[in-house]
Design a protein around this motif. Structure first.
Motif, PDB file in Angstrom:
ATOM      1  N   ALA A  66       0.820  -1.213   0.000  1.00 16.06           N
ATOM      2  CA  ALA A  66       0.000   0.000   0.000  1.00 16.06           C
ATOM      3  C   ALA A  66       0.854   1.264   0.000  1.00 16.06           C
ATOM      4  CB  ALA A  66      -0.937  -0.012   1.206  1.00 16.06           C
ATOM      5  N   ASP A  67       2.006   1.219   0.666  1.00 13.40           N
ATOM      6  CA  ASP A  67       2.871   2.395   0.724  1.00 13.40           C
ATOM      7  C   ASP A  67       3.873   2.439  -0.422  1.00 13.40           C
ATOM      8  OD1 ASP A  67       4.643   0.403   1.396  1.00 13.40           O
ATOM      9  OD2 ASP A  67       4.971   1.089   3.461  1.00 13.40           O
ATOM     10  N   GLY A  68       3.813   1.452  -1.320  1.00 13.08           N
ATOM     11  CA  GLY A  68       4.689   1.446  -2.483  1.00 13.08           C
ATOM     12  C   GLY A  68       6.112   1.034  -2.210  1.00 13.08           C
ATOM     13  N   ARG A  69       6.397   0.584  -0.995  1.00 12.38           N
ATOM     14  CA  ARG A  69       7.783   0.280  -0.637  1.00 12.38           C
ATOM     15  C   ARG A  69       8.272  -1.073  -1.127  1.00 12.38           C
ATOM     16  NH1 ARG A  69       8.254   2.405   5.669  1.00 12.38           N
ATOM     17  NH2 ARG A  69       7.763   4.604   5.246  1.00 12.38           N
ATOM     18  N   ARG A  86      -4.496 -10.224  11.613  1.00 11.69           N
ATOM     19  CA  ARG A  86      -5.005  -9.573  12.834  1.00 11.69           C
ATOM     20  C   ARG A  86      -3.865  -8.959  13.636  1.00 11.69           C
ATOM     21  NH1 ARG A  86      -8.723 -14.035  12.660  1.00 11.69           N
ATOM     22  NH2 ARG A  86      -7.357 -15.299  13.978  1.00 11.69           N
ATOM     23  N   GLU A  87      -2.753  -9.673  13.753  1.00 16.82           N
ATOM     24  CA  GLU A  87      -1.607  -9.151  14.496  1.00 16.82           C
ATOM     25  C   GLU A  87      -1.043  -7.897  13.822  1.00 16.82           C
ATOM     26  OE1 GLU A  87       2.847 -10.622  15.991  1.00 16.82           O
ATOM     27  OE2 GLU A  87       1.477 -12.044  15.034  1.00 16.82           O
ATOM     28  N   LEU A  88      -0.963  -7.933  12.510  1.00 13.90           N
ATOM     29  CA  LEU A  88      -0.419  -6.790  11.778  1.00 13.90           C
ATOM     30  C   LEU A  88      -1.379  -5.598  11.786  1.00 13.90           C
ATOM     31  CD1 LEU A  88       1.128  -8.887   8.897  1.00 13.90           C
ATOM     32  CD2 LEU A  88       2.427  -7.389  10.440  1.00 13.90           C
ATOM     33  N   GLU A  89      -2.683  -5.867  11.781  1.00 14.19           N
ATOM     34  CA  GLU A  89      -3.648  -4.775  11.900  1.00 14.19           C
ATOM     35  C   GLU A  89      -3.499  -4.071  13.237  1.00 14.19           C
ATOM     36  OE1 GLU A  89      -7.399  -6.175   9.069  1.00 14.19           O
ATOM     37  OE2 GLU A  89      -7.223  -6.964  11.111  1.00 14.19           O
ATOM     38  N   PHE A  95      -5.330  -3.284   5.199  1.00 18.37           N
ATOM     39  CA  PHE A  95      -5.289  -4.214   4.075  1.00 18.37           C
ATOM     40  C   PHE A  95      -6.391  -3.903   3.073  1.00 18.37           C
ATOM     41  CE2 PHE A  95      -3.061  -6.302   7.490  1.00 18.37           C
ATOM     42  CZ  PHE A  95      -2.004  -6.943   6.861  1.00 18.37           C
ATOM     43  N   ARG A  96      -6.031  -4.041   1.800  1.00 16.89           N
ATOM     44  CA  ARG A  96      -6.972  -3.780   0.708  1.00 16.89           C
ATOM     45  C   ARG A  96      -7.582  -5.056   0.150  1.00 16.89           C
ATOM     46  NH1 ARG A  96      -2.514  -1.622  -2.979  1.00 16.89           N
ATOM     47  NH2 ARG A  96      -1.479  -3.268  -1.775  1.00 16.89           N
ATOM     48  N   LEU A 105       3.570  -9.198   2.364  1.00 16.93           N
ATOM     49  CA  LEU A 105       4.169  -7.871   2.189  1.00 16.93           C
ATOM     50  C   LEU A 105       4.215  -7.099   3.505  1.00 16.93           C
ATOM     51  CD1 LEU A 105       2.656  -6.618  -1.198  1.00 16.93           C
ATOM     52  CD2 LEU A 105       5.093  -6.902  -0.670  1.00 16.93           C
ATOM     53  N   ALA A 106       3.125  -7.147   4.267  1.00 22.85           N
ATOM     54  CA  ALA A 106       3.091  -6.444   5.547  1.00 22.85           C
ATOM     55  C   ALA A 106       4.044  -7.086   6.545  1.00 22.85           C
ATOM     56  CB  ALA A 106       1.666  -6.435   6.104  1.00 22.85           C
ATOM     57  N   ALA A 107       4.107  -8.413   6.542  1.00 25.63           N
ATOM     58  CA  ALA A 107       5.020  -9.116   7.447  1.00 25.63           C
ATOM     59  C   ALA A 107       6.470  -8.762   7.128  1.00 25.63           C
ATOM     60  CB  ALA A 107       4.800 -10.619   7.346  1.00 25.63           C
ATOM     61  N   TRP A 108       6.789  -8.634   5.840  1.00 26.26           N
ATOM     62  CA  TRP A 108       8.136  -8.226   5.442  1.00 26.26           C
ATOM     63  C   TRP A 108       8.434  -6.805   5.937  1.00 26.26           C
ATOM     64  CZ3 TRP A 108      12.838  -9.322   3.746  1.00 26.26           C
ATOM     65  CH2 TRP A 108      13.594  -8.328   3.137  1.00 26.26           C
ATOM     66  N   ALA A 109       7.459  -5.909   5.775  1.00 24.99           N
ATOM     67  CA  ALA A 109       7.658  -4.531   6.230  1.00 24.99           C
ATOM     68  C   ALA A 109       7.862  -4.465   7.742  1.00 24.99           C
ATOM     69  CB  ALA A 109       6.460  -3.678   5.813  1.00 24.99           C
ATOM     70  N   GLN A 110       7.184  -5.346   8.478  1.00 21.18           N
ATOM     71  CA  GLN A 110       7.249  -5.324   9.938  1.00 21.18           C
ATOM     72  C   GLN A 110       8.494  -6.016  10.485  1.00 21.18           C
ATOM     73  OE1 GLN A 110       5.523  -3.655  11.954  1.00 21.18           O
ATOM     74  NE2 GLN A 110       5.523  -4.621  13.958  1.00 21.18           N
TER      75      GLN A 110
END
Length: 631
Positions: A66-69, A86-89, A95-96, A105-110
């Motif tokens: 979502a952030d283009g990273r 749920r944990e990442l939220e 999430f879209r 993708l979110a897990a990688w960012a985190q």
């Protein structure tokens, strides 16, 4: 389930032609007939073919964060994606989509590379970060999903889910690797430590590779390994209860899909156990399928029918002819690399049958490796006790001499076939296990090789890799080391390759609930007596399933998919066996035509059983024709 491909310029960010990535993806279109996508940037191109399983209308790939990273292409399934979401939220991510790709993708960012330890699933994926110019390639714990890599002449690194994806790149050299030929002749497949083509590698199971533009590429790093160093404590009843819990979790987690789902059912312990637990977790009948053969000696459908009836499954079976050898050219094209496990033929047939009704199917693969279900593991366990009781200085001359003079009686009752056991006892446990696992032994291979080909190996012997792996294995006993080798070496190269290629050839997703990593880690901690008891392998698994399955299902002799290649090579494929000595394989200069001809005539004349070696040579010849490769 999908196919991925890509190109990455690690040192100099040269432009990537999107058409090249498209061609690579088109070569693996069978892995994802439902959609396609390509994305390119300076020095990178990512491609994807989609088989829609979760979030059918959403989650197109390549997918951008979502952030283009970051952008990802992903092959596989993450079974705990909803829990991770749920944990990442809670950590602030929005999430879209409703699928698992965006969760990665979110897990990688985190968490960066540490995200891998949080993923429960089968996967191979690539994530590129435009801001850091980094490419992250990762493969699941057991190597359920494949990932091939190639270093190309323009300095780029190409990757794809199958070798045929790399073959679509015009810069890939099709030069054979002699060591891969030697490994194939030993094992009947090309293990993950090799590739049939020089310059091509496979990302090992449980590894990742982090590349950064402007820097020389390092080497893949291990992020997970199985350990047999610890032991569970508790009564048999307590351990059985824990085992059933892990089995249920493994099965239930793999029943999540937005498309029709079913199961393979052979009537053996493992697939029957999976079906029993699926029936327990499902309000509707489980869709099952099995393949039978038109000769009773090879047919197990009565057992599959019995299990299906017990659990009210919606069962479908099909009888195929035991002379189903006409498809071996198709099979060679399916695998790219030579693959001589003859059970691939019926596995492909059962995948075809399953795909008529479902898009996802659960299999029973992995239990033999995790719980010591192979006869060779049981034998090795008892042989190790003999080795421990008799000093090597006595074992080598006594058992070695007996083994050399004992006749090789393949036709005799099993207790009289002592030659292999005697020779194994003369060696170390690791050497003996490698001998038992080999299809064609070193001396027999060398008798087939030309002097020039033998010299090109520079002393390499395929068994030495397995022996070294066992000696460094994280385990306490010979049984531990044997199971470790099977999980790390045998299973990715043979069993999981077979299931991946045959299922993906018909756009079917196969899931392995008995390879849930928590279940396998628990199995690796079981005391040896809970794995092998007397002549019984998978002891605790079978005891735990007694509440679900009849005795004759649990304790009948293991059969599996048996293909009558010995009869084929003496009958309808006899001319093909003779033709190996004068065909394209003989023209490579790797093998001695006279030695192959003698092998074929001895087998056809029923003076010896050389079926497995002849089948290896036949499949190698067909694969090399498909590859168009040279020595």
């Amino acid at each position: 389930m999908c196919g991925i491909a890509g190109i990455f310029h690690a040192e100099t960010p040269k432009p990537v032609d999107p058409a090249r990535v498209v061609r690579m993806c088109d070569a693996i279109a069978h892995r994802g007939p439902d959609g396609a996508g390509v994305w390119t940037d300076h020095g990178v191109g990512l491609g994807h073919r989609r088989l829609s399983i979760i979030d059918l209308a959403g989650s197109p790939q390549p997918m951008h964060a979502a952030d283009g990273r970051a952008v990802i292409v992903f092959n596989g399934e993450i079974y705990n994606f909803r829990e991770l979401r749920r944990e990442l939220e809670q950590a602030g991510f929005a999430f879209r989509t409703n699928g698992d790709t965006e969760v990665i993708l979110a897990a990688w960012a985190q968490w960066g590379p540490d995200c891998l330890s949080r993923l429960d699933g089968m996967f191979a994926f690539a994530i590129f970060e435009p801001s850091t110019r980094r490419l992250f390639l990762a493969r699941d714990r057991f190597g359920v999903k494949p990932l091939f890599l190639a270093h190309l002449s323009d300095g780029s690194i190409a990757f794809a889910s199958e070798l045929k994806g790399l073959l679509a790149h015009p810069l890939l050299r099709r030069r054979l690797d002699p060591r891969a030929i030697e490994a194939y002749m030993a094992w009947g497949y090309v293990p993950d430590s090799h590739s049939i083509l020089a310059g091509v590698e496979k990302l090992p199971a449980g590894h990742f590779w982090l590349l950064e533009q402007g820097k020389a590429p390092g080497r893949p790093q291990r992020w997970w390994d199985i350990s047999f160093t610890q032991r569970e404590r508790g009564s048999e009843a307590d351990l059985s209860a824990q085992l059933v819990h892990h089995l249920r979790e493994g099965v239930r987690s793999r029943m999540v899909a937005d498309v029709p789902l079913g199961a393979f059912l052979s009537g053996g312990v493992d697939s029957s156990g999976v079906v029993a637990l699926m029936a327990e977790a499902s309000a509707s009948p489980v869709r099952t399928c099995s393949i039978g053969f038109d000769e009773a000696a090879y047919d197990e459908t009565s057992y599959a029918r019995q299990v299906a009836a017990k659990f009210g499954a919606d069962h479908q079976e099909r009888i195929v002819a035991t002379d189903d050898f006409a498809a071996i050219d198709t099979l060679a094209a399916m695998f790219d690399e030579p693959f001589a496990d003859a059970s691939a033929l019926p596995t492909w047939r059962v995948c075809q049958l399953a795909r008529e009704r479902v898009t996802v199917t659960l299999s029973g693969d992995g239990a033999d490796e995790a719980f010591a279900g192979y006869r060779r593991q049981v034998f090795h366990h008892h042989e190790e006790r003999t080795r421990a009781a008799i000093p090597a200085a006595l074992r080598a001359p006594i058992f070695g001499a007996l083994g050399r003079v004992w006749p090789k009686a393949d036709w005799a009752p099993r207790p009289l076939r002592a030659k292999a056991t005697l020779l194994a006892l003369a060696e170390s446990g690791e050497e003996g296990y490698a001998r038992g696992l080999s299809v064609t032994l070193p001396g027999a291979r060398r008798a087939l090789y030309t002097d020039a080909f033998a010299a090109s190996l520079e002393g390499f012997r395929a068994e030495d890799e397995l022996i070294a792996l066992m000696r460094s294995a994280p385990g306490r006993s010979g049984l531990d080391r044997a199971q470790y080798a099977d999980l790390v070496f045998w299973m990715p190269g043979d069993i999981l390759t077979k299931v991946d290629r045959t299922s993906m050839a018909v756009s079917l997703e196969a899931r392995e609930p008995l390879l849930d990593h928590r279940l396998v880690e628990f199995a690796a901690r079981l005391p040896e007596g809970m794995r092998v008891r007397g002549s019984t392998g998978k002891y605790l698994l079978k005891k735990s399933l007694e509440r679900y399955l009849p005795h004759d299902i649990l304790y009948r002799p293991k059969q599996g998919f048996v293909t009558p290649i010995a009869e084929w090579l003496r009958g309808p494929l006899a001319d093909a066996a003779r033709g190996i000595a004068t065909g394209s394989l003989a023209q490579t200069g790797f093998f001695q035509p006279q030695a192959i001809a003698a092998l074929a005539e001895a087998h056809i004349g029923a003076r010896a059983d050389h079926s497995r070696t002849l089948w290896q040579l036949l499949m190698l010849e067909k694969s090399l024709k498909q590859l168009g490769a040279s020595g």
